[in-house]
Design an enzyme around this catalytic site. Structure first.
Site, mmCIF file in Angstrom:
data_model
loop_
_atom_site.group_PDB
_atom_site.id
_atom_site.type_symbol
_atom_site.label_atom_id
_atom_site.label_comp_id
_atom_site.label_asym_id
_atom_site.label_seq_id
_atom_site.Cartn_x
_atom_site.Cartn_y
_atom_site.Cartn_z
ATOM 1 N N ASP A 88 22.077 21.493 -18.505
ATOM 2 C CA ASP A 88 23.434 21.958 -18.785
ATOM 3 C C ASP A 88 24.425 20.938 -18.215
ATOM 4 O OD1 ASP A 88 25.544 23.758 -19.499
ATOM 5 O OD2 ASP A 88 25.638 24.345 -17.384
ATOM 6 N N ASP A 121 28.513 21.560 -17.709
ATOM 7 C CA ASP A 121 29.574 22.131 -16.874
ATOM 8 C C ASP A 121 29.022 23.117 -15.848
ATOM 9 O OD1 ASP A 121 32.092 21.003 -17.961
ATOM 10 O OD2 ASP A 121 31.354 21.910 -19.811
#
Length: 310
Positions: free
Chosen positions: A133, A135
């Site tokens: 991922d 953010d």
């Protein structure tokens, strides 16, 4: 009009034969062809049949045209323009996975979840893949006004407007990416928009030497307003895949492949990526990464219990 012509043609020929009352009329009774045509005149009989068939075909075409026009007239054009195609309801993923092969539900699963983001084949079939991922896992971004701490700014164009995002890198992110890219295929899988995320990744990996592939929001599955990252259609063996994400909703389809990580905001003493790098160093001993993830989770729970007891 055409149908009347077809009907009158044989009647007229019969009347003509009756007027004659000659041997031709008696010969026609022995002929297999209706219509008082002598059996000796084969070309004439062929022309009559051809004429009848042509008339029938012409009549059929005209009837089809008439009904087609009636259908267009009875269907309001406005409804065609405004309604368009009906949007089908989304098929829940759990419902599709238990559907019998060849059933309508299994067909719907294929149509609804047919992968359009499958990754290119691996150079080595034994190479493992880490989906990361972006953010709150590798970086934290904030729009205007600017925060106190940030490492760089990206200015994507979103919905026709130029926006400022102030990006703070998680401590150790550069070292972490360099370390895992040597042994693993690294794929960034983010629910962020491509316009924004691609600019951030260009700053994290300007040469493209560490990150093999990038997947954005359009590669996620939207379920009940949440973006879920489905790894089943990526062209990778799920035994050799790990997804690192701070959001539990992201790995709802394959929780056994998920490596949860605490979300990062602005803690400059954060050490999560360092612990994660050590975990991946020991993963070479496992053929199934899901087993490694399970054992790591057990160890984390034990350490947490020790801290609580102390």
């Amino acid at each position: 009009m055409v149908s009347r012509i077809v009907k009158r043609t044989p009647i007229k020929s019969i009347r003509d034969c009756r007027r004659v009352g000659s041997r031709a009329h008696s010969r026609t009774r022995r002929s297999p062809i209706k219509g008082c045509v002598p059996t000796s005149s084969a070309p004439a009989s062929s022309s009559v049949l051809a004429s009848i068939n042509k008339s029938l075909r012409s009549c059929r075409r005209r009837i089809i045209k008439v009904f087609s026009k009636l259908a267009r007239i009875t269907t309001p054009k406005s409804s065609l323009r405004k309604k368009g195609f009906k949007i089908l309801n989304k098929l829940p993923y759990e419902e599709a996975t238990v559907a019998a092969p060849g059933s309508l539900a299994s067909t719907c699963k294929f149509l609804a979840f047919e992968d359009v983001s499958a990754l290119p084949p691996l150079d080595s079939p034994t190479r493992k893949t880490i989906f990361l991922d972006l953010d709150e896992t590798l970086v934290h971004s904030k729009s205007d006004p600017p925060p106190e701490n940030f490492d760089f700014i990206v200015r994507p164009m979103i919905n026709g407007e130029r926006l400022n995002f102030y990006v703070l890198k998680r401590p150790g992110v550069d070292r972490f990416l360099r370390a895992i890219s040597q042994s693993f295929e690294v794929v960034i899988f983010t629910a962020g928009l491509k316009e924004y995320a691609s600019l951030v990744l260009d700053r994290l990996d300007p040469t493209g030497a560490m990150i093999s592939h990038r997947l954005y929001r359009d590669s996620c599955r939207e379920m009940e307003g949440k973006f879920v990252k489905d790894l089943s259609g990526m062209g990778r063996d799920l035994r050799r895949v790990v997804l690192v994400d701070d959001n539990p909703n992201a790995y709802g389809f394959q929780p056994e492949n998920a490596m949860p990580i605490a979300p990062f905001i602005d803690d400059l003493k954060d050490a999560e990526l360092g612990k994660l790098a050590k975990f991946f160093e020991g993963c070479e001993e496992f053929d199934d990464m899901r087993e490694a993830v399970r054992l790591y989770g057990l160890l984390e729970d034990e350490d947490h219990c020790k801290l609580v007891v102390q």
